[in-house]
Design a protein around this motif. Structure first.
Motif, mmCIF file in Angstrom:
data_model
loop_
_atom_site.group_PDB
_atom_site.id
_atom_site.type_symbol
_atom_site.label_atom_id
_atom_site.label_comp_id
_atom_site.label_asym_id
_atom_site.label_seq_id
_atom_site.Cartn_x
_atom_site.Cartn_y
_atom_site.Cartn_z
ATOM 1 N N LEU A 77 0.826 -1.212 0.000
ATOM 2 C CA LEU A 77 0.000 0.000 0.000
ATOM 3 C C LEU A 77 0.858 1.259 0.000
ATOM 4 N N ASP A 78 1.950 1.237 0.746
ATOM 5 C CA ASP A 78 2.860 2.380 0.787
ATOM 6 C C ASP A 78 3.465 2.632 -0.594
ATOM 7 N N HIS A 79 3.835 1.551 -1.281
ATOM 8 C CA HIS A 79 4.397 1.679 -2.626
ATOM 9 C C HIS A 79 3.352 2.244 -3.595
ATOM 10 N N LYS A 80 2.101 1.728 -3.490
ATOM 11 C CA LYS A 80 1.033 2.237 -4.352
ATOM 12 C C LYS A 80 0.764 3.713 -4.071
ATOM 13 N N LEU A 81 0.788 4.084 -2.794
ATOM 14 C CA LEU A 81 0.572 5.485 -2.433
ATOM 15 C C LEU A 81 1.671 6.363 -3.016
ATOM 16 N N ASP A 82 2.921 5.909 -2.943
ATOM 17 C CA ASP A 82 4.023 6.669 -3.532
ATOM 18 C C ASP A 82 3.820 6.856 -5.028
ATOM 19 N N LEU A 83 3.345 5.799 -5.713
ATOM 20 C CA LEU A 83 3.092 5.910 -7.156
ATOM 21 C C LEU A 83 1.973 6.913 -7.440
ATOM 22 N N HIS A 84 0.907 6.872 -6.637
ATOM 23 C CA HIS A 84 -0.196 7.819 -6.839
ATOM 24 C C HIS A 84 0.243 9.254 -6.559
ATOM 25 N N ILE A 85 1.055 9.431 -5.544
ATOM 26 C CA ILE A 85 1.542 10.784 -5.238
ATOM 27 C C ILE A 85 2.403 11.295 -6.386
ATOM 28 N N GLN A 86 3.289 10.458 -6.911
ATOM 29 C CA GLN A 86 4.138 10.874 -8.029
ATOM 30 C C GLN A 86 3.281 11.167 -9.260
ATOM 31 N N ASP A 87 2.262 10.364 -9.503
ATOM 32 C CA ASP A 87 1.353 10.604 -10.623
ATOM 33 C C ASP A 87 0.636 11.940 -10.446
ATOM 34 N N TYR A 88 0.185 12.220 -9.208
ATOM 35 C CA TYR A 88 -0.472 13.499 -8.930
ATOM 36 C C TYR A 88 0.481 14.667 -9.181
ATOM 37 N N ILE A 89 1.719 14.548 -8.732
ATOM 38 C CA ILE A 89 2.692 15.631 -8.928
ATOM 39 C C ILE A 89 2.929 15.854 -10.418
ATOM 40 N N ASN A 90 3.063 14.761 -11.170
ATOM 41 C CA ASN A 90 3.280 14.898 -12.616
ATOM 42 C C ASN A 90 2.097 15.568 -13.298
ATOM 43 N N ARG A 91 0.890 15.175 -12.927
ATOM 44 C CA ARG A 91 -0.298 15.800 -13.526
ATOM 45 C C ARG A 91 -0.406 17.267 -13.138
ATOM 46 N N LYS A 92 -0.096 17.577 -11.896
ATOM 47 C CA LYS A 92 -0.147 18.972 -11.444
ATOM 48 C C LYS A 92 0.842 19.811 -12.232
ATOM 49 N N ASP A 93 2.055 19.293 -12.425
ATOM 50 C CA ASP A 93 3.055 20.026 -13.207
ATOM 51 C C ASP A 93 2.597 20.214 -14.646
ATOM 52 N N THR A 94 1.983 19.176 -15.231
ATOM 53 C CA THR A 94 1.491 19.277 -16.601
ATOM 54 C C THR A 94 0.403 20.335 -16.713
ATOM 55 N N VAL A 95 -0.547 20.325 -15.776
ATOM 56 C CA VAL A 95 -1.625 21.320 -15.790
ATOM 57 C C VAL A 95 -1.056 22.726 -15.595
ATOM 58 N N THR A 96 -0.086 22.873 -14.714
ATOM 59 C CA THR A 96 0.531 24.186 -14.480
ATOM 60 C C THR A 96 1.205 24.684 -15.753
ATOM 61 N N LEU A 97 1.925 23.799 -16.438
ATOM 62 C CA LEU A 97 2.575 24.200 -17.691
ATOM 63 C C LEU A 97 1.546 24.562 -18.756
ATOM 64 N N LEU A 98 0.451 23.803 -18.851
ATOM 65 C CA LEU A 98 -0.584 24.122 -19.833
ATOM 66 C C LEU A 98 -1.244 25.464 -19.534
ATOM 67 N N ILE A 99 -1.511 25.726 -18.260
ATOM 68 C CA ILE A 99 -2.113 27.009 -17.889
ATOM 69 C C ILE A 99 -1.169 28.155 -18.219
ATOM 70 N N ALA A 100 0.104 27.965 -17.935
ATOM 71 C CA ALA A 100 1.090 29.013 -18.261
ATOM 72 C C ALA A 100 1.162 29.230 -19.771
ATOM 73 N N GLN A 101 1.088 28.157 -20.542
ATOM 74 C CA GLN A 101 1.137 28.267 -21.997
ATOM 75 C C GLN A 101 -0.094 28.999 -22.532
ATOM 76 N N VAL A 102 -1.277 28.664 -21.999
ATOM 77 C CA VAL A 102 -2.508 29.341 -22.428
ATOM 78 C C VAL A 102 -2.454 30.817 -22.041
ATOM 79 N N THR A 103 -1.992 31.099 -20.845
ATOM 80 C CA THR A 103 -1.878 32.489 -20.400
ATOM 81 C C THR A 103 -0.928 33.272 -21.305
ATOM 82 N N GLN A 104 0.192 32.683 -21.643
ATOM 83 C CA GLN A 104 1.168 33.346 -22.511
ATOM 84 C C GLN A 104 0.574 33.575 -23.906
ATOM 85 N N THR A 105 -0.159 32.594 -24.426
ATOM 86 C CA THR A 105 -0.788 32.751 -25.741
ATOM 87 C C THR A 105 -1.826 33.863 -25.715
ATOM 88 N N LEU A 106 -2.630 33.917 -24.649
ATOM 89 C CA LEU A 106 -3.639 34.977 -24.521
ATOM 90 C C LEU A 106 -2.986 36.359 -24.434
#
Length: 144
Positions: A77-106
């Motif tokens: 369970l600890d290993h699965k939690l670590d994987l989910h946390i890393q997945d969440y961090i990666n998705r958060k970074d991706t969303v942050t980059l997309l928002i920054a890209q949209v903001t820059q385009t606007l």
């Protein structure tokens, strides 16, 4: 001291030896029987205690196996939690980059539109039209 003796005589037609029982021999025989019963009782108690100890050891072994299984589940369970946390961090970074890209385009398109409007305003003023001043929204956003 006078000792009292009891005599049991058995008579058969065939001559056989007589058995003589005294109080002393009865006391010895009774002592032997009591000692054997006490030793038997102690043996039963000892076996009972050994069985209890054996049952306790078996129960401890089962508890340890269960604990080991639970520890393995916790590690999984600890290993699965670590994987989910890393997945969440990666998705958060991706969303942050997309928002920054949209903001820059606007911002880029807004600046292009502002420049185009200024060019049209200058062209119309050269043609003789009176152009009213409009409020620059970009400056308002920066002030807030």
């Amino acid at each position: 001291m006078n000792s009292t003796q009891s005599t049991v005589a058995v008579s058969n037609s065939v001559s056989s030896p007589a058995i003589t029982i005294s109080l002393e021999s009865v006391g010895i025989f009774t002592g032997i029987l009591v000692s054997i019963s006490v030793l038997g009782t102690l043996a039963v108690k000892l076996v009972s205690n050994l069985n209890n100890i054996s049952a306790s050891i078996t129960q401890i072994k089962e508890d340890l196996k269960e604990h080991a299984d639970n520890a393995e589940k916790i590690r999984d369970l600890d290993h699965k939690l670590d994987l989910h946390i890393q997945d969440y961090i990666n998705r958060k970074d991706t969303v942050t980059l997309l928002i920054a890209q949209v903001t820059q385009t606007l911002e880029h398109r807004t600046n292009r539109l502002y420049t185009s409007m200024k060019d049209i305003e200058n062209f119309l003023q050269m043609q003789g039209f009176k152009i009213r001043q409009f409020q620059d929204l970009r400056k308002l956003e920066k002030e807030e």
